[in-house]
Design an enzyme around this catalytic site. Structure first.
Site, short mmCIF file in Angstrom:
data_model
loop_
_atom_site.label_atom_id
_atom_site.label_comp_id
_atom_site.label_asym_id
_atom_site.label_seq_id
_atom_site.Cartn_x
_atom_site.Cartn_y
_atom_site.Cartn_z
N ALA A 1 2.64 12.48 7.15
CA ALA A 1 2.12 13.27 6.04
C ALA A 1 3.12 13.30 4.89
O ALA A 1 4.10 14.05 4.91
CB ALA A 1 1.81 14.69 6.51
N LEU A 2 2.85 12.49 3.87
CA LEU A 2 3.71 12.42 2.68
C LEU A 2 2.94 12.81 1.42
O LEU A 2 3.39 13.60 0.61
CB LEU A 2 4.28 11.01 2.54
CG LEU A 2 5.15 10.73 1.30
CD1 LEU A 2 6.43 11.56 1.34
CD2 LEU A 2 5.50 9.24 1.20
N GLU B 1 0.40 14.34 -1.33
CA GLU B 1 -0.08 15.69 -1.62
C GLU B 1 -1.23 15.64 -2.62
O GLU B 1 -1.48 14.59 -3.22
CB GLU B 1 1.08 16.55 -2.15
CG GLU B 1 2.23 16.64 -1.17
CD GLU B 1 3.22 17.74 -1.52
OE1 GLU B 1 3.11 18.33 -2.62
OE2 GLU B 1 4.11 18.00 -0.69
N ALA C 1 4.42 -0.83 6.70
CA ALA C 1 2.99 -0.66 6.46
C ALA C 1 2.49 -1.60 5.37
O ALA C 1 1.37 -2.11 5.44
CB ALA C 1 2.71 0.80 6.07
N GLN D 1 -21.99 -27.60 -6.29
CA GLN D 1 -20.57 -27.62 -6.65
C GLN D 1 -20.03 -26.21 -6.93
O GLN D 1 -18.90 -25.88 -6.54
CB GLN D 1 -20.33 -28.50 -7.88
CG GLN D 1 -18.85 -28.67 -8.22
CD GLN D 1 -18.64 -29.51 -9.47
OE1 GLN D 1 -19.08 -29.13 -10.54
NE2 GLN D 1 -17.99 -30.65 -9.31
N GLU E 1 -0.36 3.05 0.39
CA GLU E 1 1.00 2.54 0.51
C GLU E 1 1.60 2.19 -0.86
O GLU E 1 2.41 1.28 -0.98
CB GLU E 1 1.07 1.32 1.45
CG GLU E 1 0.30 1.44 2.74
CD GLU E 1 0.74 2.61 3.60
OE1 GLU E 1 1.76 3.26 3.28
OE2 GLU E 1 0.03 2.90 4.59
#
Length: 380
Positions: free
Chosen positions: A117-118, A120, A234, A271, A356
């Site tokens: 949990a980082l 907010e 990560a 093509q 991340e």
């Protein structure tokens, strides 16, 4: 780039995904189903892969884990398994022997699950400027107050590693991580956050939550540096996830263009379609080789390692979105429908350009480190 053993590992997990995951993507993911899948992963020998054997893990190299994540990501069920296969949060390797005994080893044994949990409500890109969660020492305890958002597995975890500001004026040097057990008074799960994709991260609240000093990881103020170690891993894993999803999407696209007819011939003979497939293959190979190369890199400087992880994250997340869009276009209306898995991949992969660290921030980091260290710092 893969050894014979790693190719064998890849093929074994690929077969497991084809048999056990893809055919059951629309089935309810009950606890019984999860236990059955985890049992299959144990039999494959990939449980706790990458965790040192001294902690009860399977050992192995970073590239071994990358290969497993790549193959599991070919299925929509993969993200529900990755992170729950006996892999403790890497920050716990910096914990005390007592913390490792109580929190790391049970994860390796499959008895507990941890969450990180980082972020907010005010944002997660600038923790030094935006973090409002605080921890105030009170004797042998710390009192936590604040709120965390977008916490993967936060609603089902047995404990959460929470980053809090312990020194207001110290910037990134004033952030400290604490292990908070589920059920601790003052700690509550506010909700599961609905998203445009299939993942539902949690929002957590801490009100006068008392945490013993024995659950503080590292010295006060070391939290941001420890978080960077976890986030670097990560970010590299996003490359593996992108390779797996892109491979599945291209598989579907190849089948489609070889069977769908338009203007008297299959789509594969046009093509314009061939060029779309070629772009998919070019982009996939670039991401695969960059991810593998970063995973096996040794003796890099700290700056070069950070640049490589950021480069991998940006290229992988940009590529997965462009390939998902291109493949959906090849399927036309059916690609947009829920009859096929393409629209779900299209929605799910969008988050990788945000999580991340958003790609814009990573481009800033790459540019700054490049200006400071020069392009030769990235030489093999």
């Amino acid at each position: 780039m893969l050894s014979a053993e790693q190719r064998q590992l890849r093929d074994a997990v690929s077969d497991f995904v084809d048999r056990e995951l893809i055919p059951h993507e629309d089935d309810p993911l009950t606890a019984e189903v999860v236990d059955r899948l985890f049992g299959g992963l144990r039999r494959l020998g990939v449980w706790a892969l990458g965790v040192p054997t001294r902690f009860g893990g399977a050992g192995g190299e970073t590239l071994d884990r990358i290969v497993v994540i790549e193959q599991l990501s070919r299925s929509h069920l993969g993200p529900h398994l990755i992170g729950r296969m006996g892999e403790p949060l890497s920050i716990l390797f910096a914990g005390t022997p007592d913390q490792q005994e109580r929190y790391l080893l049970p994860v390796v044994r499959g008895e507990k699950l941890g969450a990180f949990a980082l972020t907010e409500p005010t944002g997660g890109t600038d923790p030094a400027g935006n973090m409002t969660t605080t921890a105030v020492q009170n004797g042998n305890d710390w009192v936590l107050d604040g709120r965390k958002t977008f916490v993967s597995f936060g609603d089902i975890a047995d404990y959460v590693v929470v980053f809090a500001r312990t020194e207001v004026s110290a910037g990134t040097r004033g952030i400290t991580p604490f292990i908070v057990d589920a059920g601790t008074p003052g700690f509550s799960v506010v909700r599961r956050i609905s998203t445009m994709g299939s993942m539902t991260p949690a929002e957590l609240d801490f009100q006068h939550c008392l945490v013993p000093d024995a659950n503080r990881i590292g010295e006060p103020g070391q939290g941001f540096a420890l978080a960077q170690q976890l986030l670097g891993t990560a970010r590299l894993e996003i490359g593996a996830r992108a390779v797996g999803v892109c491979e599945r999407l291209i598989d579907l696209a190849v089948t489609q263009v070889n069977n769908r007819e338009s203007f008297g011939t299959t789509l594969a003979q046009h093509q314009g379609v061939q060029w779309m497939l070629a772009d998919c293959a070019i982009e996939l190979e670039a991401v695969r080789n960059l991810t593998y190369g970063t995973a096996i890199r040794e003796h890099d400087s700290v700056a070069a390692e950070r640049m490589r992880c950021s480069i991998t994250k940006v290229l992988a997340s940009d590529t997965i979105c462009s390939i998902a869009d291109r493949v959906l276009q090849l399927f036309g209306g059916w690609g947009y429908s829920t009859d096929l898995p393409i629209e779900r991949f299209y929605r799910d992969v969008r988050m990788w350009r945000i999580v991340e660290g958003p790609n814009e921030i990573h481009r800033t980091v790459i540019g700054r480190l490049l200006a400071e260290n020069g392009i030769r710092s990235l030489r093999p």
